[in-house]
Write an enzyme that holds these catalytic residues in place. Structure first.
Site, short mmCIF file in Angstrom:
data_model
loop_
_atom_site.label_atom_id
_atom_site.label_comp_id
_atom_site.label_asym_id
_atom_site.label_seq_id
_atom_site.Cartn_x
_atom_site.Cartn_y
_atom_site.Cartn_z
N ALA A 124 2.41 4.51 -1.98
CA ALA A 124 3.13 5.14 -3.10
C ALA A 124 3.54 4.13 -4.17
O ALA A 124 3.65 4.49 -5.35
CB ALA A 124 4.36 5.88 -2.58
N ARG A 166 1.17 11.65 9.66
CA ARG A 166 1.43 12.19 8.32
C ARG A 166 0.21 12.95 7.79
O ARG A 166 -0.93 12.51 8.00
CB ARG A 166 1.81 11.07 7.35
CG ARG A 166 0.65 10.18 6.96
CD ARG A 166 1.03 9.02 6.05
NE ARG A 166 1.42 9.42 4.72
CZ ARG A 166 1.24 8.65 3.63
NH1 ARG A 166 0.66 7.46 3.74
NH2 ARG A 166 1.63 9.08 2.47
N GLU A 196 -8.11 -3.52 -4.33
CA GLU A 196 -7.28 -2.33 -4.07
C GLU A 196 -8.03 -1.33 -3.20
O GLU A 196 -9.22 -1.08 -3.43
CB GLU A 196 -6.95 -1.68 -5.42
CG GLU A 196 -6.19 -0.38 -5.32
CD GLU A 196 -5.96 0.26 -6.70
OE1 GLU A 196 -6.73 -0.01 -7.65
OE2 GLU A 196 -5.01 1.06 -6.80
N SER A 225 -7.36 7.98 0.53
CA SER A 225 -7.68 9.25 -0.12
C SER A 225 -8.16 9.00 -1.55
O SER A 225 -7.96 7.91 -2.10
CB SER A 225 -6.44 10.15 -0.14
OG SER A 225 -5.43 9.57 -0.97
N PRO A 281 4.15 1.62 2.08
CA PRO A 281 5.00 2.57 2.77
C PRO A 281 4.26 3.79 3.33
O PRO A 281 3.35 4.31 2.70
CB PRO A 281 6.00 3.01 1.69
CG PRO A 281 5.38 2.64 0.40
CD PRO A 281 4.53 1.42 0.68
N ASN A 282 4.68 4.16 4.50
CA ASN A 282 4.22 5.37 5.20
C ASN A 282 2.82 5.25 5.79
O ASN A 282 2.36 6.15 6.49
CB ASN A 282 4.31 6.62 4.30
CG ASN A 282 5.73 6.88 3.84
OD1 ASN A 282 6.62 6.98 4.68
ND2 ASN A 282 5.97 6.93 2.55
N HIS A 330 -7.58 2.65 -1.31
CA HIS A 330 -6.84 3.87 -0.98
C HIS A 330 -7.69 4.71 -0.05
O HIS A 330 -8.89 4.89 -0.31
CB HIS A 330 -6.50 4.68 -2.24
CG HIS A 330 -5.57 3.94 -3.14
ND1 HIS A 330 -4.25 3.77 -2.84
CD2 HIS A 330 -5.80 3.27 -4.28
CE1 HIS A 330 -3.70 3.04 -3.79
NE2 HIS A 330 -4.61 2.72 -4.68
N TYR A 388 -5.10 12.39 5.34
CA TYR A 388 -5.32 11.03 5.84
C TYR A 388 -6.04 10.96 7.19
O TYR A 388 -6.34 9.86 7.66
CB TYR A 388 -3.97 10.29 5.93
CG TYR A 388 -3.29 10.18 4.59
CD1 TYR A 388 -3.82 9.40 3.58
CD2 TYR A 388 -2.12 10.89 4.31
CE1 TYR A 388 -3.22 9.32 2.33
CE2 TYR A 388 -1.50 10.82 3.08
CZ TYR A 388 -2.06 10.02 2.08
OH TYR A 388 -1.46 9.94 0.86
N ARG A 408 -6.21 13.82 -6.86
CA ARG A 408 -4.94 14.41 -6.40
C ARG A 408 -3.99 14.60 -7.60
O ARG A 408 -4.45 14.69 -8.73
CB ARG A 408 -4.35 13.54 -5.29
CG ARG A 408 -5.27 13.47 -4.05
CD ARG A 408 -4.71 12.56 -2.98
NE ARG A 408 -3.43 13.06 -2.46
CZ ARG A 408 -2.64 12.35 -1.64
NH1 ARG A 408 -3.03 11.13 -1.25
NH2 ARG A 408 -1.49 12.85 -1.22
N ASN A 460 -3.39 -1.97 -0.03
CA ASN A 460 -3.15 -0.55 -0.25
C ASN A 460 -1.64 -0.40 -0.42
O ASN A 460 -0.91 -0.32 0.56
CB ASN A 460 -3.65 0.29 0.94
CG ASN A 460 -3.43 1.77 0.70
OD1 ASN A 460 -2.73 2.17 -0.22
ND2 ASN A 460 -4.03 2.60 1.56
N ARG A 462 -0.61 10.29 -9.33
CA ARG A 462 -1.35 9.31 -8.51
C ARG A 462 -2.51 8.68 -9.28
O ARG A 462 -3.25 7.85 -8.75
CB ARG A 462 -1.89 9.97 -7.23
CG ARG A 462 -0.79 10.44 -6.29
CD ARG A 462 -1.35 10.95 -4.98
NE ARG A 462 -0.41 11.85 -4.34
CZ ARG A 462 0.59 11.48 -3.53
NH1 ARG A 462 0.74 10.22 -3.20
NH2 ARG A 462 1.41 12.37 -3.02
N ASP A 474 3.12 -7.60 -10.93
CA ASP A 474 3.49 -8.94 -11.42
C ASP A 474 3.32 -10.00 -10.33
O ASP A 474 2.92 -11.13 -10.62
CB ASP A 474 4.94 -8.94 -11.91
CG ASP A 474 5.09 -8.25 -13.27
OD1 ASP A 474 4.07 -7.97 -13.92
OD2 ASP A 474 6.24 -8.01 -13.68
N HIS A 500 1.70 3.57 -7.67
CA HIS A 500 1.91 4.39 -8.86
C HIS A 500 3.24 4.10 -9.56
O HIS A 500 3.57 4.74 -10.55
CB HIS A 500 1.83 5.88 -8.49
CG HIS A 500 0.76 6.18 -7.50
ND1 HIS A 500 -0.58 5.95 -7.74
CD2 HIS A 500 0.82 6.65 -6.21
CE1 HIS A 500 -1.28 6.29 -6.67
NE2 HIS A 500 -0.46 6.72 -5.73
C1 DQA Z 1 -2.59 6.18 -0.55
C2 DQA Z 1 -2.49 7.13 -1.76
C3 DQA Z 1 -1.09 7.12 -2.34
O1 DQA Z 1 -1.01 7.99 -3.46
C4 DQA Z 1 -0.07 7.59 -1.30
O2 DQA Z 1 1.23 7.49 -1.82
C5 DQA Z 1 -0.21 6.88 0.00
C6 DQA Z 1 -1.53 6.51 0.50
C7 DQA Z 1 -3.97 6.27 0.12
O3 DQA Z 1 -4.30 5.35 0.86
O4 DQA Z 1 -4.70 7.25 -0.06
O5 DQA Z 1 0.77 6.68 0.71
O6 DQA Z 1 -2.41 4.86 -1.00
#
Ligand code: DQA
Length: 143
Positions: free
Chosen positions: A76, A17, A97, A101, A9-10, A99, A22, A106, A73, A110, A86, A79
């Protein structure tokens, strides 16, 4: 070799954003970066982005038997989502995985990664480069 790259998401709001965290590159830029990297390595890539936890679980389940590696990735949901953890465990496809950031530098919430518990490798805080490293990890695994 076929990789599935999942963004949660996002991440579709990249470039809009929280630019201080980011950066200014857009999600379209990220998709191009990932596709170029896969092409360089002669790897087939499927990109999937969703803002919905269940849709991500569905996509992971659909990967069973047809995808060789997953780069994820979960944003959110990293976390919070035991369901994504699962699903990754259920299909047992090698997963990495990523990320953008440095989540460990942070907020405390997170610092926990459920999805990460099902991942073989983790690239955190490296921006787009993390996706390249994840793709290369999976390419080298099958070499
Ligand atoms: C993220 C880090 C997450 O904590 C955050 O909710 C994101 C982006 C990252 O790529 O740094 O949406 O996964």
């Amino acid at each position: 070799m076929k990789l599935l790259i999942i963004n949660g998401p996002n991440l579709n709001m990249l470039g809009i954003r929280e630019k201080n965290i980011y950066g200014t590159q857009t999600f379209k830029d990220l998709e191009k970066y990932i596709l170029d990297c896969c092409a360089e390595h002669g790897v087939e890539a499927e990109l999937f982005q969703s803002n919905h936890e269940g849709a991500i679980v569905d996509r992971i389940q659909q990967a069973y038997g047809v995808i060789d590696g997953i780069v994820i990735n979960p944003a959110a949901y990293t976390h919070t989502s035991v369901a994504i953890l699962d699903a990754l465990k259920a299909v047992s496809i090698p997963a990495v995985e990523v990320h953008l950031s440095d989540v460990n530098a942070r907020e405390a919430f997170r610092h926990i990664s459920y999805a990460g518990m099902a991942c073989e490798e983790h690239y955190i805080g490296l921006g787009f480069e993390g996706y390249r490293k994840a793709i290369e990890y999976l390419v080298n695994k099958y070499r």
